[in-house]
Write a protein that holds these residues in place. Structure first.
Motif, mmCIF file in Angstrom:
data_model
loop_
_atom_site.group_PDB
_atom_site.id
_atom_site.type_symbol
_atom_site.label_atom_id
_atom_site.label_comp_id
_atom_site.label_asym_id
_atom_site.label_seq_id
_atom_site.Cartn_x
_atom_site.Cartn_y
_atom_site.Cartn_z
ATOM 1 N N PHE A 42 -4.187 45.250 67.597
ATOM 2 C CA PHE A 42 -5.625 45.085 67.426
ATOM 3 C C PHE A 42 -5.921 43.739 66.793
ATOM 4 C CE2 PHE A 42 -4.022 48.049 64.141
ATOM 5 C CZ PHE A 42 -4.172 47.290 62.994
ATOM 6 N N GLY A 44 -9.711 42.398 65.342
ATOM 7 C CA GLY A 44 -11.160 42.510 65.308
ATOM 8 C C GLY A 44 -11.681 43.007 63.987
ATOM 9 N N LYS A 45 -12.977 43.192 63.983
ATOM 10 C CA LYS A 45 -13.674 43.640 62.779
ATOM 11 C C LYS A 45 -13.561 45.156 62.652
ATOM 12 C CE LYS A 45 -17.067 41.289 61.430
ATOM 13 N NZ LYS A 45 -18.281 40.550 61.145
ATOM 14 N N VAL A 46 -13.349 45.622 61.428
ATOM 15 C CA VAL A 46 -13.275 47.058 61.150
ATOM 16 C C VAL A 46 -14.690 47.623 61.209
ATOM 17 C CG1 VAL A 46 -12.653 48.807 59.437
ATOM 18 C CG2 VAL A 46 -11.219 46.765 59.707
ATOM 19 N N ASP A 47 -14.920 48.497 62.189
ATOM 20 C CA ASP A 47 -16.232 49.146 62.328
ATOM 21 C C ASP A 47 -16.394 50.241 61.282
ATOM 22 O OD1 ASP A 47 -16.769 47.611 64.678
ATOM 23 O OD2 ASP A 47 -15.596 49.043 65.851
ATOM 24 N N THR A 60 -11.325 52.129 62.561
ATOM 25 C CA THR A 60 -11.893 52.007 63.900
ATOM 26 C C THR A 60 -12.206 50.541 64.132
ATOM 27 O OG1 THR A 60 -12.890 54.200 63.698
ATOM 28 C CG2 THR A 60 -13.725 52.772 65.459
ATOM 29 N N ILE A 61 -11.585 49.995 65.184
ATOM 30 C CA ILE A 61 -11.781 48.594 65.555
ATOM 31 C C ILE A 61 -12.144 48.569 67.034
ATOM 32 C CG2 ILE A 61 -10.694 46.325 65.810
ATOM 33 C CD1 ILE A 61 -8.836 47.119 63.478
ATOM 34 N N LYS A 62 -13.293 48.000 67.345
ATOM 35 C CA LYS A 62 -13.790 47.925 68.721
ATOM 36 C C LYS A 62 -13.780 49.299 69.389
ATOM 37 C CE LYS A 62 -12.353 43.137 69.230
ATOM 38 N NZ LYS A 62 -11.470 42.193 69.904
ATOM 39 N N SER A 84 -11.827 42.050 58.765
ATOM 40 C CA SER A 84 -11.171 41.841 60.052
ATOM 41 C C SER A 84 -9.684 42.123 59.878
ATOM 42 C CB SER A 84 -11.370 40.409 60.540
ATOM 43 O OG SER A 84 -12.735 40.190 60.829
#
Length: 107
Positions: A42, A44-47, A60-62, A84
């Motif tokens: 992965f 990306g930004k941690v949602d 949860t990422i993307k 991130s």
């Protein structure tokens, strides 16, 4: 009819088999989960992040959830939504980029 010594011996054999079976199952489950985590990839930004009772995170990422509880990483509640994270497949290194610019590396 079995005598007392034979029945006690049978109970110990059954308990021993159960204990060994449990140990094998536990070892295999942990090994399989860690192997799965090895292939996580992965960037990306941690949602969202959810911590279990033991403090182990699922991030949860993307839109994809990654269970990070099965590894030797000790995140100590350091992951927050908005951070991130980067992890490459076949590597156990995770980089966490905090919103304040701090970088945390876990291996």
């Amino acid at each position: 009819m079995m005598d007392m010594k034979a029945s006690i011996k049978l109970v110990f054999i059954v308990l021993g088999v159960l204990a060994i079976s449990f140990a094998i199952f536990t070892f295999y489950s942990r090994f399989a989960a860690q192997r799965k985590a090895l292939f996580y990839q992965f960037d990306g930004k941690v949602d969202a992040v959810d911590y279990d009772k033991k403090g182990a995170p699922t991030v949860t990422i993307k839109g994809t959830k990654y269970d990070l509880s099965v590894t030797h990483w000790d995140f100590n509640h350091q992951i927050e939504a908005g951070d991130s994270m980067i992890k490459k497949a076949d590597s156990m290194m995770i980089k966490i980029f905090k919103t304040d610019g701090t970088v945390i590396i876990k291996q």
